[in-house]
Design a protein around this motif. Structure first.
Motif, mmCIF file in Angstrom:
data_model
loop_
_atom_site.group_PDB
_atom_site.id
_atom_site.type_symbol
_atom_site.label_atom_id
_atom_site.label_comp_id
_atom_site.label_asym_id
_atom_site.label_seq_id
_atom_site.Cartn_x
_atom_site.Cartn_y
_atom_site.Cartn_z
ATOM 1 N N MET A 1 -5.708 -4.233 13.931
ATOM 2 C CA MET A 1 -4.762 -3.264 13.405
ATOM 3 C C MET A 1 -5.325 -2.634 12.141
ATOM 4 O O MET A 1 -5.956 -3.306 11.335
ATOM 5 C CB MET A 1 -3.428 -3.966 13.120
ATOM 6 C CG MET A 1 -2.327 -3.026 12.675
ATOM 7 S SD MET A 1 -1.991 -1.685 13.810
ATOM 8 C CE MET A 1 -0.528 -2.238 14.592
ATOM 9 N N ALA A 2 -5.116 -1.357 11.985
ATOM 10 C CA ALA A 2 -5.626 -0.619 10.829
ATOM 11 C C ALA A 2 -5.046 -1.173 9.527
ATOM 12 O O ALA A 2 -3.859 -1.505 9.459
ATOM 13 C CB ALA A 2 -5.275 0.861 10.964
ATOM 14 N N GLU A 3 -5.905 -1.276 8.524
ATOM 15 C CA GLU A 3 -5.436 -1.693 7.212
ATOM 16 C C GLU A 3 -4.541 -0.593 6.639
ATOM 17 O O GLU A 3 -4.869 0.586 6.713
ATOM 18 C CB GLU A 3 -6.634 -1.934 6.293
ATOM 19 C CG GLU A 3 -6.255 -2.486 4.945
ATOM 20 C CD GLU A 3 -7.472 -2.837 4.108
ATOM 21 O OE1 GLU A 3 -7.539 -3.981 3.640
ATOM 22 O OE2 GLU A 3 -8.349 -1.963 3.934
ATOM 23 N N LYS A 4 -3.419 -0.994 6.053
ATOM 24 C CA LYS A 4 -2.459 -0.053 5.478
ATOM 25 C C LYS A 4 -2.513 -0.156 3.958
ATOM 26 O O LYS A 4 -2.227 -1.210 3.396
ATOM 27 C CB LYS A 4 -1.053 -0.344 5.995
ATOM 28 C CG LYS A 4 -0.920 -0.115 7.497
ATOM 29 C CD LYS A 4 0.433 -0.524 8.029
ATOM 30 C CE LYS A 4 0.623 -1.994 8.192
ATOM 31 N NZ LYS A 4 -0.215 -2.666 9.190
ATOM 32 N N ILE A 5 -2.937 0.940 3.324
ATOM 33 C CA ILE A 5 -2.975 0.973 1.863
ATOM 34 C C ILE A 5 -2.002 2.025 1.361
ATOM 35 O O ILE A 5 -1.793 3.053 1.999
ATOM 36 C CB ILE A 5 -4.399 1.231 1.323
ATOM 37 C CG1 ILE A 5 -4.887 2.634 1.683
ATOM 38 C CG2 ILE A 5 -5.374 0.178 1.823
ATOM 39 C CD1 ILE A 5 -6.161 3.038 0.960
ATOM 40 N N LEU A 6 -1.382 1.736 0.229
ATOM 41 C CA LEU A 6 -0.541 2.705 -0.465
ATOM 42 C C LEU A 6 -1.248 3.025 -1.760
ATOM 43 O O LEU A 6 -1.800 2.127 -2.410
ATOM 44 C CB LEU A 6 0.844 2.129 -0.753
ATOM 45 C CG LEU A 6 1.876 2.182 0.368
ATOM 46 C CD1 LEU A 6 1.435 1.396 1.575
ATOM 47 C CD2 LEU A 6 3.219 1.695 -0.126
ATOM 48 N N ALA A 86 1.475 6.589 13.711
ATOM 49 C CA ALA A 86 0.469 6.791 12.662
ATOM 50 C C ALA A 86 -0.523 5.630 12.641
ATOM 51 O O ALA A 86 -1.739 5.831 12.564
ATOM 52 C CB ALA A 86 1.146 6.933 11.306
ATOM 53 N N GLU A 87 0.000 4.413 12.731
ATOM 54 C CA GLU A 87 -0.853 3.228 12.706
ATOM 55 C C GLU A 87 -1.759 3.172 13.924
ATOM 56 O O GLU A 87 -2.933 2.801 13.819
ATOM 57 C CB GLU A 87 0.020 1.980 12.605
ATOM 58 C CG GLU A 87 0.741 1.898 11.280
ATOM 59 C CD GLU A 87 1.897 0.914 11.281
ATOM 60 O OE1 GLU A 87 1.907 -0.017 12.121
ATOM 61 O OE2 GLU A 87 2.798 1.092 10.440
ATOM 62 N N GLN A 88 -1.252 3.570 15.070
ATOM 63 C CA GLN A 88 -2.057 3.561 16.292
ATOM 64 C C GLN A 88 -3.224 4.542 16.187
ATOM 65 O O GLN A 88 -4.344 4.229 16.577
ATOM 66 C CB GLN A 88 -1.192 3.905 17.508
ATOM 67 C CG GLN A 88 -1.979 3.898 18.805
ATOM 68 C CD GLN A 88 -1.121 4.238 20.020
ATOM 69 O OE1 GLN A 88 0.088 4.379 19.928
ATOM 70 N NE2 GLN A 88 -1.774 4.378 21.154
ATOM 71 N N GLY A 94 -10.526 3.660 14.001
ATOM 72 C CA GLY A 94 -11.225 2.683 13.179
ATOM 73 C C GLY A 94 -11.164 3.018 11.700
ATOM 74 O O GLY A 94 -12.100 2.737 10.953
ATOM 75 N N MET A 95 -10.053 3.608 11.275
ATOM 76 C CA MET A 95 -9.890 4.039 9.890
ATOM 77 C C MET A 95 -8.742 3.283 9.236
ATOM 78 O O MET A 95 -7.882 2.723 9.911
ATOM 79 C CB MET A 95 -9.579 5.536 9.834
ATOM 80 C CG MET A 95 -10.666 6.418 10.356
ATOM 81 S SD MET A 95 -10.110 8.155 10.310
ATOM 82 C CE MET A 95 -11.633 8.976 10.668
ATOM 83 N N LYS A 96 -8.731 3.311 7.904
ATOM 84 C CA LYS A 96 -7.582 2.811 7.165
ATOM 85 C C LYS A 96 -6.463 3.842 7.247
ATOM 86 O O LYS A 96 -6.724 5.039 7.395
ATOM 87 C CB LYS A 96 -7.933 2.584 5.697
ATOM 88 C CG LYS A 96 -8.930 1.484 5.475
ATOM 89 C CD LYS A 96 -9.250 1.362 3.999
ATOM 90 C CE LYS A 96 -10.349 0.336 3.773
ATOM 91 N NZ LYS A 96 -10.753 0.270 2.364
ATOM 92 N N LEU A 97 -5.238 3.384 7.117
ATOM 93 C CA LEU A 97 -4.087 4.262 6.997
ATOM 94 C C LEU A 97 -3.737 4.300 5.523
ATOM 95 O O LEU A 97 -3.250 3.310 4.967
ATOM 96 C CB LEU A 97 -2.909 3.755 7.828
ATOM 97 C CG LEU A 97 -1.675 4.637 7.794
ATOM 98 C CD1 LEU A 97 -1.949 5.966 8.491
ATOM 99 C CD2 LEU A 97 -0.499 3.936 8.454
ATOM 100 N N VAL A 112 5.233 -3.562 4.733
ATOM 101 C CA VAL A 112 4.172 -3.861 5.712
ATOM 102 C C VAL A 112 2.769 -3.528 5.201
ATOM 103 O O VAL A 112 1.790 -3.742 5.913
ATOM 104 C CB VAL A 112 4.429 -3.132 7.056
ATOM 105 C CG1 VAL A 112 5.731 -3.616 7.681
ATOM 106 C CG2 VAL A 112 4.435 -1.615 6.887
ATOM 107 N N ALA A 113 2.659 -3.033 3.990
ATOM 108 C CA ALA A 113 1.355 -2.647 3.438
ATOM 109 C C ALA A 113 0.480 -3.868 3.209
ATOM 110 O O ALA A 113 0.968 -4.973 2.955
ATOM 111 C CB ALA A 113 1.535 -1.892 2.127
#
Length: 165
Positions: A1-6, A86-88, A94-97, A112-113
């Protein structure tokens, strides 16, 4: 799963915006923002998109999370209707969100970040959009950069990386 950064910048009192824009000039923060979001999926809300004046951020996939199927987005932006969508997309590429605003999008992603990057500006400037304090029982803080006010930066600043415990 893509890493989620804020990623956001805020004043001492939590201000992140005033009248639909960022009310300061912080070259160090903008450089850091670019380093963290370039070649990634940049997810934003409608107002953040509008604050760019119709210009997509270069070398990023610019996505607007909206419920409005009639929303007209400028060239260089794509609409998504759910967080999962968006996450999919980020995962498939293969990128971060990288969640870049506004407040409602941040609020949706905070639970969820994976990582928060917060630039703290040493001023009590008051705006009309505020972020709550980062919950230290959920996040581990690590200061990764700091600097003084100068010709390129309106305020003394520090960047803190928060990793979920």
């Amino acid at each position: 799963m893509a890493e989620k950064i804020l990623i956001w910048a805020q004043t001492n009192n939590g201000t992140i915006a005033l009248n639909g824009s960022i009310p300061w000039r912080q070259k160090a923060d903008m450089k850091f923002f670019k380093e963290q979001t370039i070649h990634q999926v940049a997810l934003m809300g409608r107002n953040t998109m509008l604050s760019f004046g119709g210009r997509a951020l270069p070398e990023r996939i610019n996505m607007v999370l909206t419920h409005d199927e009639m929303l007209d987005v400028p060239a260089g932006f794509e609409k998504v209707y759910t967080m999962a969508e968006a996450e999919q997309i980020a995962d498939e590429k293969g990128m971060k969100l990288a969640v870049i605003g506004g407040k409602a999008i941040y609020d949706s992603y905070l639970p969820v970040a994976d990582i928060l990057y917060v630039t703290y500006l040493d001023t009590d400037f008051m705006g009309d959009v505020l972020m709550p304090p980062v919950d230290q029982t959920v996040w581990i803080a690590e200061e990764i950069a700091s600097g003084r006010a100068d010709a390129d930066n309106d305020y003394d600043w520090r960047i803190v990386k928060y990793t979920r415990q």
